[in-house]
Structure formats: structure tokens, C-alpha cells
Design a protein around this motif. Structure first.
Motif, PDB file in Angstrom:
ATOM      1  N   ILE A 239       0.832  -1.209   0.000  1.00 12.06           N
ATOM      2  CA  ILE A 239       0.000   0.000   0.000  1.00 12.06           C
ATOM      3  C   ILE A 239       0.861   1.251   0.000  1.00 12.06           C
ATOM      4  O   ILE A 239       0.490   2.276  -0.589  1.00 12.06           O
ATOM      5  N   ILE A 240       2.031   1.183   0.641  1.00  9.88           N
ATOM      6  CA  ILE A 240       2.883   2.375   0.725  1.00  9.88           C
ATOM      7  C   ILE A 240       3.463   2.767  -0.625  1.00  9.88           C
ATOM      8  O   ILE A 240       3.994   3.865  -0.776  1.00  9.88           O
ATOM      9  N   PHE A 241       3.347   1.868  -1.636  1.00 11.16           N
ATOM     10  CA  PHE A 241       3.860   2.200  -2.966  1.00 11.16           C
ATOM     11  C   PHE A 241       2.819   2.937  -3.815  1.00 11.16           C
ATOM     12  O   PHE A 241       3.135   3.367  -4.931  1.00 11.16           O
ATOM     13  N   ILE A 242       1.593   3.085  -3.302  1.00  6.32           N
ATOM     14  CA  ILE A 242       0.544   3.778  -4.057  1.00  6.32           C
ATOM     15  C   ILE A 242       0.940   5.218  -4.410  1.00  6.32           C
ATOM     16  O   ILE A 242       0.739   5.654  -5.541  1.00  6.32           O
ATOM     17  N   PRO A 243       1.510   5.999  -3.449  1.00  5.29           N
ATOM     18  CA  PRO A 243       1.930   7.369  -3.806  1.00  5.29           C
ATOM     19  C   PRO A 243       2.928   7.412  -4.961  1.00  5.29           C
ATOM     20  O   PRO A 243       2.889   8.331  -5.783  1.00  5.29           O
ATOM     21  N   LEU A 244       3.816   6.406  -5.027  1.00  2.59           N
ATOM     22  CA  LEU A 244       4.789   6.363  -6.115  1.00  2.59           C
ATOM     23  C   LEU A 244       4.095   6.141  -7.457  1.00  2.59           C
ATOM     24  O   LEU A 244       4.441   6.780  -8.460  1.00  2.59           O
ATOM     25  N   VAL A 245       3.105   5.251  -7.480  1.00  3.18           N
ATOM     26  CA  VAL A 245       2.347   4.995  -8.711  1.00  3.18           C
ATOM     27  C   VAL A 245       1.606   6.258  -9.152  1.00  3.18           C
ATOM     28  O   VAL A 245       1.599   6.614 -10.328  1.00  3.18           O
ATOM     29  N   ILE A 246       0.997   6.950  -8.180  1.00  2.00           N
ATOM     30  CA  ILE A 246       0.273   8.191  -8.491  1.00  2.00           C
ATOM     31  C   ILE A 246       1.226   9.242  -9.048  1.00  2.00           C
ATOM     32  O   ILE A 246       0.909   9.947 -10.010  1.00  2.00           O
ATOM     33  N   TRP A 247       2.413   9.326  -8.443  1.00  2.00           N
ATOM     34  CA  TRP A 247       3.410  10.299  -8.927  1.00  2.00           C
ATOM     35  C   TRP A 247       3.825   9.987 -10.365  1.00  2.00           C
ATOM     36  O   TRP A 247       3.937  10.893 -11.200  1.00  2.00           O
ATOM     37  N   ILE A 248       4.061   8.722 -10.685  1.00  2.00           N
ATOM     38  CA  ILE A 248       4.462   8.325 -12.042  1.00  2.00           C
ATOM     39  C   ILE A 248       3.378   8.690 -13.055  1.00  2.00           C
ATOM     40  O   ILE A 248       3.656   9.256 -14.119  1.00  2.00           O
ATOM     41  N   VAL A 249       2.122   8.379 -12.714  1.00  2.00           N
ATOM     42  CA  VAL A 249       0.993   8.704 -13.597  1.00  2.00           C
ATOM     43  C   VAL A 249       0.878  10.214 -13.778  1.00  2.00           C
ATOM     44  O   VAL A 249       0.664  10.717 -14.890  1.00  2.00           O
ATOM     45  N   SER A 250       1.034  10.962 -12.680  1.00  2.00           N
ATOM     46  CA  SER A 250       0.947  12.422 -12.737  1.00  2.00           C
ATOM     47  C   SER A 250       2.053  13.002 -13.615  1.00  2.00           C
ATOM     48  O   SER A 250       1.809  13.880 -14.457  1.00  2.00           O
ATOM     49  N   TYR A 251       3.272  12.534 -13.433  1.00  2.00           N
ATOM     50  CA  TYR A 251       4.432  12.999 -14.211  1.00  2.00           C
ATOM     51  C   TYR A 251       4.208  12.730 -15.699  1.00  2.00           C
ATOM     52  O   TYR A 251       4.377  13.623 -16.549  1.00  2.00           O
ATOM     53  N   ALA A 252       3.810  11.512 -16.030  1.00  2.00           N
ATOM     54  CA  ALA A 252       3.576  11.146 -17.431  1.00  2.00           C
ATOM     55  C   ALA A 252       2.450  11.983 -18.037  1.00  2.00           C
ATOM     56  O   ALA A 252       2.533  12.405 -19.199  1.00  2.00           O
ATOM     57  N   SER A 253       1.414  12.232 -17.250  1.00  2.93           N
ATOM     58  CA  SER A 253       0.284  13.020 -17.745  1.00  2.93           C
ATOM     59  C   SER A 253       0.711  14.459 -18.057  1.00  2.93           C
ATOM     60  O   SER A 253       0.307  15.030 -19.075  1.00  2.93           O
ATOM     61  N   GLN A 254       1.519  15.015 -17.192  1.00  2.00           N
ATOM     62  CA  GLN A 254       1.985  16.388 -17.412  1.00  2.00           C
ATOM     63  C   GLN A 254       2.808  16.498 -18.704  1.00  2.00           C
ATOM     64  O   GLN A 254       2.630  17.434 -19.489  1.00  2.00           O
ATOM     65  N   MET A 255       3.708  15.547 -18.905  1.00  5.62           N
ATOM     66  CA  MET A 255       4.532  15.580 -20.111  1.00  5.62           C
ATOM     67  C   MET A 255       3.688  15.372 -21.374  1.00  5.62           C
ATOM     68  O   MET A 255       3.935  15.987 -22.416  1.00  5.62           O
ATOM     69  N   HIS A 256       2.681  14.512 -21.258  1.00  3.55           N
ATOM     70  CA  HIS A 256       1.795  14.266 -22.398  1.00  3.55           C
ATOM     71  C   HIS A 256       0.987  15.521 -22.728  1.00  3.55           C
ATOM     72  O   HIS A 256       0.859  15.901 -23.899  1.00  3.55           O
ATOM     73  N   LEU A 257       0.449  16.164 -21.704  1.00  4.21           N
ATOM     74  CA  LEU A 257      -0.328  17.386 -21.913  1.00  4.21           C
ATOM     75  C   LEU A 257       0.544  18.502 -22.486  1.00  4.21           C
ATOM     76  O   LEU A 257       0.112  19.255 -23.366  1.00  4.21           O
ATOM     77  N   LEU A 258       1.779  18.592 -21.994  1.00  2.00           N
ATOM     78  CA  LEU A 258       2.683  19.628 -22.493  1.00  2.00           C
ATOM     79  C   LEU A 258       3.030  19.401 -23.956  1.00  2.00           C
ATOM     80  O   LEU A 258       3.127  20.349 -24.743  1.00  2.00           O
ATOM     81  N   SER A 259       3.219  18.127 -24.333  1.00  2.00           N
ATOM     82  CA  SER A 259       3.531  17.820 -25.738  1.00  2.00           C
ATOM     83  C   SER A 259       2.384  18.190 -26.669  1.00  2.00           C
ATOM     84  O   SER A 259       2.591  18.436 -27.855  1.00  2.00           O
ATOM     85  N   ARG A 260       1.164  18.262 -26.115  1.00  2.00           N
ATOM     86  CA  ARG A 260      -0.010  18.655 -26.897  1.00  2.00           C
ATOM     87  C   ARG A 260      -0.356  20.133 -26.691  1.00  2.00           C
ATOM     88  O   ARG A 260      -1.438  20.581 -27.034  1.00  2.00           O
TER      89      ARG A 260
END
Length: 288
Positions: A239-260
Motif C-alpha cells: 500500500i505504501i507504494f501507491i503514492p509512487l504509482v500516483i506520482w508516475i501517472v501524474s508525471y507522465a500526464s503532465q509531459m503528455h499534456l505539455l507535448s499537446r
């Protein structure tokens, strides 16, 4: 003639750690310089073979030129990477021997993982593979290295001996150097004038790397505490790894949005992510 120049330039570019866009720019610049020199010698009365041979001789050895360009484009990074990998190897064996000799027990699995990580960094520095995406591999290895050696820092504090202080200081320096290299390879060394929203990308990289390092350190701290106080492994620990997964998804989403070119959305996610982390820090400190 063109094929000879193309192979020669490819050999030079292969020695650098440039990303795809930088390689294309460097390739075009070097090839243009060779062709201009070739035409100049032709105008002076040289035959095609003589002009090509003179150009190649004056230009020098492709490997040496590539290494000089590498140093000029990324000064002292090779030395920093070598220092990090060698220091990490020495530290890994130092912690293992300290635990074994002082406490009578040692973490052999951590030693193996730490040595593999340090060796991979050393090989990537000494014998780079041109076919790899060096930016991706270097950053991935550095992040993994930070995870491994933060846990190694916690192991050093477990050694009940004055040597623990020295090991803790060395581990802290290794982590600091690895973090500096992550920032450098992501934000400074791999900039591109052709990249859209380059400044915004650097800002978002900086925000996400900073928050990501904090998230990883906190997760590892709680994981270490759980393993230290718990008699057996429980599925609940994941369960303690959930924040890491959320951070990865957030980081990827930001880069994807910026590329668009959706900058506002990208920054909004970054601000929300940072605000949540700050709030969690505050709650944790108040709880402490």
C-alpha cells in the motif's frame, strides 16, 4: 565520397551522449563542415580523392573528436559518473563487511543489487552503447541507484559502531551526487532549441523530480521501518507504494499534456500534486 563522410560523422556522433534531436543537429553541422572543406580543396585544384583524404586527415580521429565533443557539450559529467560508480562499489562492500564483522550478519541481497547497479553505471559511462536511448537509460539507472543507496544509508545507520558515522556521510554524498546527476541529465544536459515548450518542460521536470525524490525517500523509510519491526512480510506493505504509482501517472500526464500544448492543464496537475505532498508533510510533522 558522401558515404565516407557519413560513416565518419556517425562515428563521431556515436561517442556523444546526445539525444536524438541533438544528434541530428550535430550530424548535420559536422557533415556540412566536411562537405564545405571538400569543395574548398576541389577549388584549389585537388582531385576528389586528394580532397577527401586531406579533409579527413585535417579533421582527425573520429573517436577522439567524439570524446572532445562529449567533454565540451557535457563538461565533467563523465568524471562525475565514474566517481559515483566507483564510490558506490566501495561503499557497498564497506557496508557489507561492516555488518558482517561488527554485527555478525549482513544483507547479501542488497550487496548484489548495489554492485549490479554500480557496475551498470560504470559500463554505461566507460563503454556507452550508441543504439540505446542514453538519456532514458542513464536517468533510469540513476533513479534505481538512488533507491538502492538510500536503503544502503539506512543500513549504515544500523551498524552500532563509530564506523557508522563515516559510512552515513559517504552514503549521503553518493546520494547527493546521484541526485545532482539526475537533475543535470534531465534539465541541463539534454536541452534542445527545437523542442517545443522547452522552458516549460524544464520547469515541470524540476518540480516532478524534486517531489518524486521526496516521495521515494519517504516510501523507503516506511518500508525499512516496516521490515525492521515486522516479523514477516505482509501484502499490506505494498500500500505504501501507491503514492509512487500516483506520482508516475501524474508525471507522465503532465509531459503528455505539455507535448499537446496544453500547458495550463499540465501546470494545474503539477500544482495539485505539489500541494498534496506539502499538506502530507505538514500532517506528518504535526503527527510527529
Amino acid at each position: 565520397m558522401n558515404q565516407v563522410f557519413h560513416r565518419f560523422v556517425e562515428g563521431i556522433v556515436r561517442e556523444t551522449d546526445s539525444n536524438q534531436e541533438e544528434r541530428e543537429d550535430l550530424y548535420e553541422e559536422l557533415l556540412s563542415h566536411l562537405e564545405c572543406s571538400f569543395k574548398d580543396y576541389q577549388k584549389q585544384g585537388y582531385s576528389n580523392e586528394e580532397a577527401m583524404r586531406t579533409v579527413m586527415t585535417n579533421f582527425g580521429d573520429e573517436r577522439k573528436i567524439g570524446q572532445q565533443l562529449q567533454q565540451a557539450m557535457y563538461p565533467y559529467r563523465r568524471e562525475m559518473m565514474l566517481g559515483l560508480s566507483v564510490a558506490s562499489l566501495l561503499y557497498a562492500y564497506g557496508v557489507y563487511l561492516s555488518q558482517l564483522l561488527i554485527m555478525g550478519d549482513a544483507h547479501i541481497l542488497w550487496l548484489v543489487v548495489a554492485v549490479l547497479s554500480s557496475t551498470a553505471l560504470l559500463l554505461l559511462t566507460v563503454r556507452p552503447v550508441s543504439s540505446l536511448n542514453r538519456r532514458l537509460w542513464m536517468n533510469s539507472l540513476l533513479l534505481i541507484h538512488i533507491l538502492i543507496f538510500f536503503y544502503g544509508l539506512l543500513l549504515a545507520t544500523d551498524v552500532y559502531h563509530p564506523v557508522s558515522i563515516g559510512l552515513t556521510i559517504i552514503a549521503s554524498l553518493i546520494l547527493l551526487l546521484a541526485i545532482v546527476l539526475v537533475y543535470r541529465t534531465t534539465i541541463y544536459d539534454f536541452s534542445s532549441n527545437r523542442q517545443r515548450s522547452a522552458k516549460d518542460a524544464k520547469r515541470l521536470h524540476f518540480i516532478n523530480i524534486t517531489t518524486g525524490i521526496f516521495v521515494v525517500f519517504v516510501i523507503l523509510f516506511f518500508l525499512w521501518a516496516f521490515l525492521f519491526f515486522s516479523a514477516e512480510m505482509s501484502p499490506a506493505v505494498f500500500i505504501i507504494f501507491i503514492p509512487l504509482v500516483i506520482w508516475i501517472v501524474s508525471y507522465a500526464s503532465q509531459m503528455h499534456l505539455l507535448s499537446r500544448q496544453k500547458k495550463k492543464w499540465a501546470y494545474s496537475i503539477a500544482i495539485i500534486q505539489t500541494a498534496i505532498i506539502i499538506c502530507l508533510i505538514g500532517l506528518w510533522l504535526l503527527g510527529v
